[in-house]
Design an enzyme around this catalytic site. Structure first.
Site, short mmCIF file in Angstrom:
data_model
loop_
_atom_site.label_atom_id
_atom_site.label_comp_id
_atom_site.label_asym_id
_atom_site.label_seq_id
_atom_site.Cartn_x
_atom_site.Cartn_y
_atom_site.Cartn_z
N SER A 137 93.76 6.49 17.23
CA SER A 137 94.31 6.81 15.91
C SER A 137 95.71 6.21 15.83
CB SER A 137 94.39 8.33 15.72
OG SER A 137 95.32 8.87 16.64
N ASP A 142 91.02 4.16 14.51
CA ASP A 142 90.57 5.29 13.69
C ASP A 142 91.57 5.47 12.54
OD1 ASP A 142 89.07 7.53 13.07
OD2 ASP A 142 90.05 8.84 14.55
N GLY A 194 90.02 18.58 12.46
CA GLY A 194 90.76 19.69 13.07
C GLY A 194 89.86 20.75 13.69
N HIS A 198 82.98 11.72 10.31
CA HIS A 198 84.25 12.12 10.94
C HIS A 198 84.28 13.63 11.11
CE1 HIS A 198 86.95 8.47 10.56
NE2 HIS A 198 85.78 8.04 10.16
N ILE A 250 84.24 12.75 17.52
CA ILE A 250 84.52 14.05 18.13
C ILE A 250 85.86 13.97 18.84
CG2 ILE A 250 83.73 15.71 19.87
CD1 ILE A 250 80.84 14.69 19.28
N ASP A 251 86.82 14.74 18.37
CA ASP A 251 88.15 14.74 18.99
C ASP A 251 88.59 16.16 19.35
OD1 ASP A 251 90.64 14.02 19.90
OD2 ASP A 251 91.48 13.56 17.94
N SER A 252 88.52 17.06 18.39
CA SER A 252 89.03 18.42 18.63
C SER A 252 88.37 19.11 19.82
CB SER A 252 88.85 19.29 17.38
OG SER A 252 89.64 18.80 16.34
ZN LIG Z 1 88.60 11.04 10.86
#
Ligand SMILES: [Zn+2]
Length: 332
Positions: free
Chosen positions: A56, A93, A192, A234, A278-280
């Site tokens: 990002s 991203d 988030g 997303h 997938i980040d959170s």
């Molecule tokens: Zn996103």
């Protein structure tokens, strides 16, 4: 100037074709440090999954883009050393300007997202088209993701108060005018770890928040307009309650956490959705283990002993996602 091909990376074109026809989605995992990257590569090599490494603009500021590029190059070599060469994409991203996208492409990214979704439609088209023209004119062909519709929530530099769903009536025209390789859509996912306000949810018998379901009707309508075209989701973390509980047990405070249930993502992955971000969930897994170790071993001050267990947990999480949610295991 570097081409991603020199780094051993690939763009998304062939990977998405296979994912759409094979009924699975590629994992797009964000990274900004060593332990995350190790976990991603270990998990994806072990499960034989292709992978999209996402950076990002916040990660770029935090970690430096040249370091990240060389880490991605190192990831290719690391996978090889682990015994299985998997296709690896380095993706920007939420690129927000033409200049940022060009800068990343010239650094060695093999794929970029230009996110003009917060602009009026015509401005989104013009900005996206400009990035596509540059990315596709290159000999190495860098793939471009665009977005229609707005996701709510906060993710690094991206934040929106309110979501609005992608309008199926716009997608065909957007693809024709911009030439993007994939399209991020809004059907109820959100950035988030608190994806919905409690008043948008119901609660189960244990008081756990149950989110409103994804709008599969919109997804189906979009698929009818652009059959087989690669779709991106997303904000698709599931926010596992086990991690939230560990974090809170050891002093954290994450009220009203709620994500997208994994079975809904599995269903989406079987459709033309071929990239799921997938980040959170990774952030939660790491934070849970770091808090636990710091609490249980108050005399520990070696960062490797603190971050090592977090890395192992992250690897477990990503393997689970590849095998049970995305269906990307054994596709590389
Ligand atoms: Zn996103």
């Amino acid at each position: 100037m570097t081409s991603y091909t020199e780094l051993g990376l690939v763009n998304t074109v062939e990977l998405f074709k296979k994912a759409v026809s094979g009924g699975y989605a590629l994992p797009a995992y964000n990274f900004n440090n060593l332990e995350q990257l190790q976990a991603i590569i270990q998990a994806c090599v072990e499960t034989k999954s292709p992978v999209i490494l996402q950076v990002s603009s916040g990660a770029r500021k935090y970690a430096n883009q040249n370091l990240l590029k060389n880490m991605a190059k190192g990831a290719v070599e690391f996978a090889h050393e682990l015994g299985h060469d998997i296709p690896i994409v380095l993706h920007l991203d939420h690129g927000d300007t033409y200049e940022l996208c060009v800068d990343c492409i010239e650094t060695g990214f093999s794929s970029v997202m230009i996110d003009g979704s917060h602009f009026p439609y015509d401005e989104n088209v013009a900005l996206t088209k400009k990035v596509v023209e540059y990315a596709h004119s290159r000999k190495d062909y860098v793939s471009v993701e665009g977005e229609l519709g707005v996701l709510a929530g906060v993710e690094d530099d991206v934040s929106a108060e309110k979501s609005h769903y992608t309008q199926p009536s716009e997608v065909e025209d957007f693809l024709k005018k911009t030439g993007v390789d994939s399209l991020a859509i809004s059907i109820g996912t959100s950035h988030g770890r608190a994806k919905f306000k409690p008043e948008q949810c119901t609660r189960d018998a244990n008081g756990i928040l149950i989110p409103p379901p994804l709008r599969f009707d919109i997804l189906e309508e979009i698929e009818k307009k652009i059959p087989g075209f690669p779709i991106v989701l997303h904000g698709s973390s599931s926010v596992p309650i086990e991690y939230v509980k560990i974090i809170e047990k050891y002093g954290g405070k994450l009220s009203d956490s709620v994500g997208i249930p994994e079975e809904q993502l599995r269903r989406a992955a079987k459709s033309a959705v071929c990239k799921i971000n997938i980040d959170s969930d990774g952030r939660l897994a790491m934070t849970a283990m770091i808090r636990k170790v710091l609490f249980e071993k108050p005399d520990e001050f070696d960062p490797r002993k603190i971050l090592g267990p977090a890395r192992d947990e992250l690897k477990k999480l990503y393997s689970h996602k590849n095998v049970n949610v995305l269906g990307s295991a054994n596709r590389a």
